[in-house]
Design a protein around this motif. Structure first.
Motif, PDB file in Angstrom:
ATOM      1  N   PRO A 273      37.028 -42.204  27.724  1.00 48.62           N
ATOM      2  CA  PRO A 273      38.424 -42.324  27.286  1.00 48.62           C
ATOM      3  C   PRO A 273      38.663 -41.637  25.943  1.00 48.62           C
ATOM      4  O   PRO A 273      37.717 -41.473  25.153  1.00 48.62           O
ATOM      5  N   SER A 274      39.913 -41.264  25.689  1.00 48.68           N
ATOM      6  CA  SER A 274      40.250 -40.601  24.418  1.00 48.68           C
ATOM      7  C   SER A 274      39.913 -41.524  23.255  1.00 48.68           C
ATOM      8  O   SER A 274      40.077 -42.730  23.349  1.00 48.68           O
ATOM      9  N   GLY A 275      39.447 -40.949  22.182  1.00 44.78           N
ATOM     10  CA  GLY A 275      39.062 -41.741  21.011  1.00 44.78           C
ATOM     11  C   GLY A 275      38.072 -40.935  20.201  1.00 44.78           C
ATOM     12  O   GLY A 275      37.756 -39.781  20.541  1.00 44.78           O
ATOM     13  N   SER A 276      37.539 -41.531  19.147  1.00 42.20           N
ATOM     14  CA  SER A 276      36.703 -40.764  18.222  1.00 42.20           C
ATOM     15  C   SER A 276      35.380 -40.310  18.882  1.00 42.20           C
ATOM     16  O   SER A 276      34.860 -39.242  18.564  1.00 42.20           O
ATOM     17  N   TYR A 277      34.853 -41.119  19.807  1.00 45.93           N
ATOM     18  CA  TYR A 277      33.582 -40.747  20.445  1.00 45.93           C
ATOM     19  C   TYR A 277      33.770 -39.462  21.264  1.00 45.93           C
ATOM     20  O   TYR A 277      32.974 -38.528  21.179  1.00 45.93           O
ATOM     21  N   LYS A 278      34.863 -39.451  22.030  1.00 42.96           N
ATOM     22  CA  LYS A 278      35.125 -38.264  22.855  1.00 42.96           C
ATOM     23  C   LYS A 278      35.415 -37.046  21.967  1.00 42.96           C
ATOM     24  O   LYS A 278      34.922 -35.949  22.210  1.00 42.96           O
ATOM     25  N   LYS A 279      36.204 -37.294  20.923  1.00 42.87           N
ATOM     26  CA  LYS A 279      36.560 -36.208  19.999  1.00 42.87           C
ATOM     27  C   LYS A 279      35.289 -35.579  19.428  1.00 42.87           C
ATOM     28  O   LYS A 279      35.173 -34.365  19.311  1.00 42.87           O
ATOM     29  N   TYR A 280      34.341 -36.437  19.064  1.00 48.33           N
ATOM     30  CA  TYR A 280      33.094 -35.928  18.494  1.00 48.33           C
ATOM     31  C   TYR A 280      32.379 -35.037  19.523  1.00 48.33           C
ATOM     32  O   TYR A 280      31.959 -33.920  19.208  1.00 48.33           O
ATOM     33  N   LEU A 281      32.268 -35.542  20.739  1.00 50.76           N
ATOM     34  CA  LEU A 281      31.546 -34.775  21.762  1.00 50.76           C
ATOM     35  C   LEU A 281      32.237 -33.444  22.041  1.00 50.76           C
ATOM     36  O   LEU A 281      31.585 -32.423  22.286  1.00 50.76           O
ATOM     37  N   GLN A 282      33.584 -33.471  21.979  1.00 42.61           N
ATOM     38  CA  GLN A 282      34.321 -32.217  22.206  1.00 42.61           C
ATOM     39  C   GLN A 282      34.068 -31.219  21.083  1.00 42.61           C
ATOM     40  O   GLN A 282      34.155 -30.018  21.270  1.00 42.61           O
ATOM     41  N   SER A 283      33.722 -31.763  19.901  1.00 46.83           N
ATOM     42  CA  SER A 283      33.614 -30.889  18.726  1.00 46.83           C
ATOM     43  C   SER A 283      32.227 -30.273  18.555  1.00 46.83           C
ATOM     44  O   SER A 283      32.052 -29.337  17.790  1.00 46.83           O
ATOM     45  N   ILE A 284      31.209 -30.822  19.233  1.00 47.70           N
ATOM     46  CA  ILE A 284      29.859 -30.328  18.909  1.00 47.70           C
ATOM     47  C   ILE A 284      29.661 -28.924  19.478  1.00 47.70           C
ATOM     48  O   ILE A 284      29.982 -28.636  20.611  1.00 47.70           O
ATOM     49  N   SER A 285      29.150 -28.072  18.635  1.00 44.78           N
ATOM     50  CA  SER A 285      28.907 -26.715  19.119  1.00 44.78           C
ATOM     51  C   SER A 285      27.395 -26.552  19.247  1.00 44.78           C
ATOM     52  O   SER A 285      26.651 -26.795  18.320  1.00 44.78           O
ATOM     53  N   ILE A 286      26.979 -26.234  20.421  1.00 52.49           N
ATOM     54  CA  ILE A 286      25.538 -26.144  20.683  1.00 52.49           C
ATOM     55  C   ILE A 286      25.086 -24.695  20.485  1.00 52.49           C
ATOM     56  O   ILE A 286      25.689 -23.788  20.993  1.00 52.49           O
TER      57      ILE A 286
END
Ligand code: G1P
Length: 286
Positions: A273-286
């Motif tokens: 669900p939308s929230g800080s956890y998802k936002k973080y995962l969307q932001s990680i650049s591998i």
């Protein structure tokens, strides 16, 4: 690598926090406690993990973690009816596990440090047993190891009232296949439990126990008491806020160690669900 993650017990030391839920599902800042040892095992190379829970916790644990396939690992569950000691996990393990080396991690231990995953991978599959030692201010609360001048182990004692060493043994152990046979030989200690230190002593007697002192840059926290639980949460919060990186995030670890493809990673994201956890995962650049 096969691994056992121990999340049974009654959580008596944090009562009443543990009455309505299993201790290992309690939050350590922004994640359930179990995520931290689970991701440590993933970083160490575990792909098949046996999760030992108490009967009440199994459903919630399965709801949280499932069969592990979303993170590219296989998780199996087994119930420990009553807390009879850490080595009981070896007796509960299905026969498929016997005959293989295995890592064992306690579900309330949190390890964090630079290059830890890479360094842990080197311990997999060695003959004998491998443990760690970590200097603590309160050795009486842990299993402790005494080393001689060449850093070889000479004595291991569970929660000594008069400790002869300030080196505690963290709850992450690497064993060769013989651990399953050794566990069968154990007798309960005076407190009525099978003790992990008795397993370690059986390796020590045969000169088959290796000890690595964890560097002081590594953090080892256990979360078994109200104080240590709060301290661990604070630790995680401070590091995460400072670095903008999360500790103990299985979605991220599975991607970083190559257990899932980028496509699978994004598929996992779509279920969060939308929230800080998802936002973080969307932001990680591998
Ligand atoms: C257990 C082990 C102990 C080990 C500790 C690490 O103790 O028996 O040897 O040092 O975990 O967390 P517990 O804390 O479960 O009493």
């Amino acid at each position: 690598m096969k691994a056992i993650l121990l999340a049974g017990g009654t959580g008596s030391r944090i009562w009443p926090l543990s009455v309505g839920t299993n201790k290992h599902l309690l939050p350590v800042y922004d994640k359930p406690m179990i995520y931290y040892p689970l991701t440590t095992l993933m970083l160490a190379g575990a792909t098949e993990i046996l999760l030992v829970t108490n009967p009440e916790a199994q459903l919630s644990m399965q709801k949280l973690i499932g069969d592990g396939s979303q993170w590219g690992i296989k998780i199996e569950y087994v119930i420990q009816d009553r807390p009879s000691g850490i080595p009981e996990a070896f007796l509960l393990a299905p026969s498929r596990f016997h005959g293989s080396p295995v890592a064992l991690m306690l579900g309330d231990n949190l390890l964090y440090g630079m290059g830890l995953g890479e360094s842990l991978r080197t311990h997999v599959g060695a003959e004998g047993a491998k443990i760690f030692a970590y200097q603590v201010a309160n050795p009486s609360e842990y299993g402790i190891v005494e080393l001689n001048q060449s850093n070889k182990p000479i004595n291991i004692v569970e929660k000594p009232s008069k400790p002869t060493s300030n080196l505690a043994i963290p709850g992450l152990y690497f064993f060769d296949h013989s651990v399953f046979e050794r566990a069968k030989e154990l007798k309960p200690s005076p407190r009525g439990e099978l003790e992990i230190t008795d397993i370690l002593n059986s390796y020590l007697c045969q000169n088959l126990l290796k000890v690595q002192i964890l560097e002081r840059g590594t953090a080892w926290l256990d979360t078994g008491t109200a104080e240590s639980l709060l301290a661990a949460g604070e630790f995680v919060r401070v590091i995460e806020e400072r670095q903008g990186l999360k500790i103990g995030c299985p979605e991220e670890v599975s991607l970083r160690v190559g257990l899932v493809t980028t496509a699978q990673f994004y598929d996992n994201l779509s279920n969060i669900p939308s929230g800080s956890y998802k936002k973080y995962l969307q932001s990680i650049s591998i």
